[in-house]
Design an enzyme around this catalytic site. Structure first.
Site, PDB file in Angstrom:
ATOM      1  N   LYS A 218       0.846  -1.188   0.000  1.00 46.55           N
ATOM      2  CA  LYS A 218       0.000   0.000   0.000  1.00 46.55           C
ATOM      3  C   LYS A 218       0.885   1.244   0.000  1.00 46.55           C
ATOM      4  CE  LYS A 218      -2.317   1.632   3.812  1.00 46.55           C
ATOM      5  NZ  LYS A 218      -2.172   3.097   3.900  1.00 46.55           N
TER       6      LYS A 218
ATOM      7  N   ASP B  92      -3.489   4.390  -1.793  1.00 48.31           N
ATOM      8  CA  ASP B  92      -4.401   4.850  -0.735  1.00 48.31           C
ATOM      9  C   ASP B  92      -4.388   6.375  -0.672  1.00 48.31           C
ATOM     10  OD1 ASP B  92      -5.861   5.109   1.625  1.00 48.31           O
ATOM     11  OD2 ASP B  92      -4.240   4.409   2.918  1.00 48.31           O
TER      12      ASP B  92
ATOM     13  N   LYS C 298      -7.418   8.250  -0.996  1.00 46.80           N
ATOM     14  CA  LYS C 298      -8.723   8.675  -0.443  1.00 46.80           C
ATOM     15  C   LYS C 298      -9.279   9.913  -1.131  1.00 46.80           C
ATOM     16  CE  LYS C 298      -7.762   6.809   4.208  1.00 46.80           C
ATOM     17  NZ  LYS C 298      -6.324   6.504   4.160  1.00 46.80           N
TER      18      LYS C 298
ATOM     19  N   ASP D 276     -13.845  14.861  -3.889  1.00 41.52           N
ATOM     20  CA  ASP D 276     -13.991  16.174  -4.541  1.00 41.52           C
ATOM     21  C   ASP D 276     -15.248  16.101  -5.396  1.00 41.52           C
ATOM     22  OD1 ASP D 276     -13.454  18.717  -5.785  1.00 41.52           O
ATOM     23  OD2 ASP D 276     -11.314  18.396  -5.445  1.00 41.52           O
TER      24      ASP D 276
ATOM     25  N   THR E 233     -11.673   5.996  10.985  1.00 44.07           N
ATOM     26  CA  THR E 233     -11.688   5.421  12.339  1.00 44.07           C
ATOM     27  C   THR E 233     -11.230   6.446  13.386  1.00 44.07           C
ATOM     28  OG1 THR E 233      -9.577   4.439  11.757  1.00 44.07           O
ATOM     29  CG2 THR E 233     -11.476   2.980  11.772  1.00 44.07           C
TER      30      THR E 233
ATOM     31  N   ARG F 245       3.095  -1.301  10.826  1.00 40.56           N
ATOM     32  CA  ARG F 245       4.186  -1.403  11.800  1.00 40.56           C
ATOM     33  C   ARG F 245       4.538  -2.805  12.284  1.00 40.56           C
ATOM     34  NH1 ARG F 245       1.525   3.459  14.934  1.00 40.56           N
ATOM     35  NH2 ARG F 245      -0.205   2.521  13.777  1.00 40.56           N
TER      36      ARG F 245
HETATM   37  O1  C5P Z   1       1.071   0.452  11.211  1.00 47.03           O
HETATM   38  P1  C5P Z   1      -0.335   0.004  11.081  1.00 47.03           P
HETATM   39  O2  C5P Z   1      -0.512  -1.489  10.930  1.00 47.03           O
HETATM   40  O3  C5P Z   1      -1.253   0.584  12.137  1.00 47.03           O
HETATM   41  O4  C5P Z   1      -0.787   0.635   9.673  1.00 47.03           O
HETATM   42  C1  C5P Z   1      -2.104   0.597   9.201  1.00 47.03           C
HETATM   43  C2  C5P Z   1      -2.209   1.321   7.898  1.00 47.03           C
HETATM   44  O5  C5P Z   1      -3.596   1.388   7.534  1.00 47.03           O
HETATM   45  C3  C5P Z   1      -1.707   2.753   7.913  1.00 47.03           C
HETATM   46  O6  C5P Z   1      -1.177   3.041   6.614  1.00 47.03           O
HETATM   47  C4  C5P Z   1      -2.957   3.563   8.159  1.00 47.03           C
HETATM   48  O7  C5P Z   1      -2.893   4.862   7.615  1.00 47.03           O
HETATM   49  C5  C5P Z   1      -4.008   2.740   7.420  1.00 47.03           C
HETATM   50  N1  C5P Z   1      -5.376   2.934   7.889  1.00 47.03           N
HETATM   51  C6  C5P Z   1      -5.772   2.687   9.193  1.00 47.03           C
HETATM   52  N2  C5P Z   1      -7.072   2.867   9.581  1.00 47.03           N
HETATM   53  C7  C5P Z   1      -7.982   3.283   8.696  1.00 47.03           C
HETATM   54  C8  C5P Z   1      -7.615   3.526   7.376  1.00 47.03           C
HETATM   55  C9  C5P Z   1      -6.281   3.349   7.004  1.00 47.03           C
HETATM   56  O8  C5P Z   1      -4.950   2.289  10.003  1.00 47.03           O
HETATM   57  N3  C5P Z   1      -9.236   3.413   9.074  1.00 47.03           N
END
Ligand code: C5P
Length: 233
Positions: free
Chosen positions: A33, A60, A62, A65, A120, A212
């Site tokens: 992603k 990603d 998003k 517009d 979220t 992460r």
């Molecule tokens: O590091 P981690 O596993 O938390 O990363 C989750 C990824 O998913 C990040 O790129 C974050 O921006 C994305 N994301 C999220 N929650 C959402 C939409 C996207 O954590 N509702």
């Protein structure tokens, strides 16, 4: 229904991103992603370069517009040969339909188009007091998901805790892309509503997005393989 683990490449530069991907053996090409940080830092060339290395890409960005602007922007993104893109369902159905049109290539193919429902990070208080939406959060999420399905989109980004309900309300083929994934023994960080890859695999999640727990791991390749094994069963 395709099922896969998508690694969130939340890196600030091309160098850091390629150094991360270089850890994988030549034949192993995870679905990745690319988000706003990397895209805005490095531009579309980073997408072409990662695609040329053989990875599937979820872009990603998003989009949100007026319909004509989103349609034109999606036309540009479809030429990047990405596999999945997203937009905000809050842009409403005319925008979502325009996006689909713009994304569809001359040969009829297009990337998967996924909607973000409510972020979220928006809590019930902000929904009511700032966005002036009186409907409870869970209901607005499902209503936005249904609008996305009715507009012809392929699926939504949602919490793994919502995936089963989304499938129930929008159909088994409606794709669920779920961040908020953590191994039982990894740090939650800022994610609050989390699930393990194994449980996500049994909960109606088609794609899990893992950042992460893989990128910050001492052994990212092993962490990725563990996520795939746990999720795919
Ligand atoms: O590091 P981690 O596993 O938390 O990363 C989750 C990824 O998913 C990040 O790129 C974050 O921006 C994305 N994301 C999220 N929650 C959402 C939409 C996207 O954590 N509702």
């Amino acid at each position: 229904m395709a099922k896969d683990v998508i690694i969130a490449l939340d890196f600030p530069t091309r160098e850091a991103t390629l150094a991360f991907l270089d850890q994988f053996p030549a034949g192993e090409k995870p679905f990745v992603k690319i988000g706003m940080e990397l895209f805005y830092a490095e531009g579309p060339q980073i997408v072409r370069d990662i695609k040329a290395r053989g990875h599937k890409i979820f872009l990603d960005l998003k989009l949100h517009d007026i319909p004509n602007t989103v349609k034109s922007a999606m036309r540009v993104l479809s030429r990047l040969d990405v596999d999945m893109v997203n937009l905000h369902a809050a842009g409403a159905s005319e925008m979502m339909k325009g996006a689909l049109e713009g994304l569809t290539r001359e040969d009829g193919t297009r990337p998967l188009l996924i909607a973000v429902t409510q972020l979220t990070s928006t809590d019930a208080d902000a929904l009511k007091r700032e966005l002036l939406i009186e409907t409870p959060m869970a209901e607005t999420v499902m209503a936005y998901a249904k609008n996305a399905a009715a507009s012809g989109l392929d699926g939504v980004v949602c919490s793994p805790l919502e995936a089963a309900l989304v499938k129930e309300q929008c159909g088994a083929d409606f794709v669920t892309v779920t961040p908020g994934i953590r191994f039982a023994d990894s740090a939650a960080g800022d994610q609050k509503r989390i699930m393990t890859p194994e449980k996500a695999g049994r909960s109606g999640c088609d794609y899990i997005v893992v950042g992460r727990p893989i990128t910050k791991s001492e052994d990212p390749v092993a962490a990725y393989r563990r996520a795939v094994k746990d999720f795919m069963g």
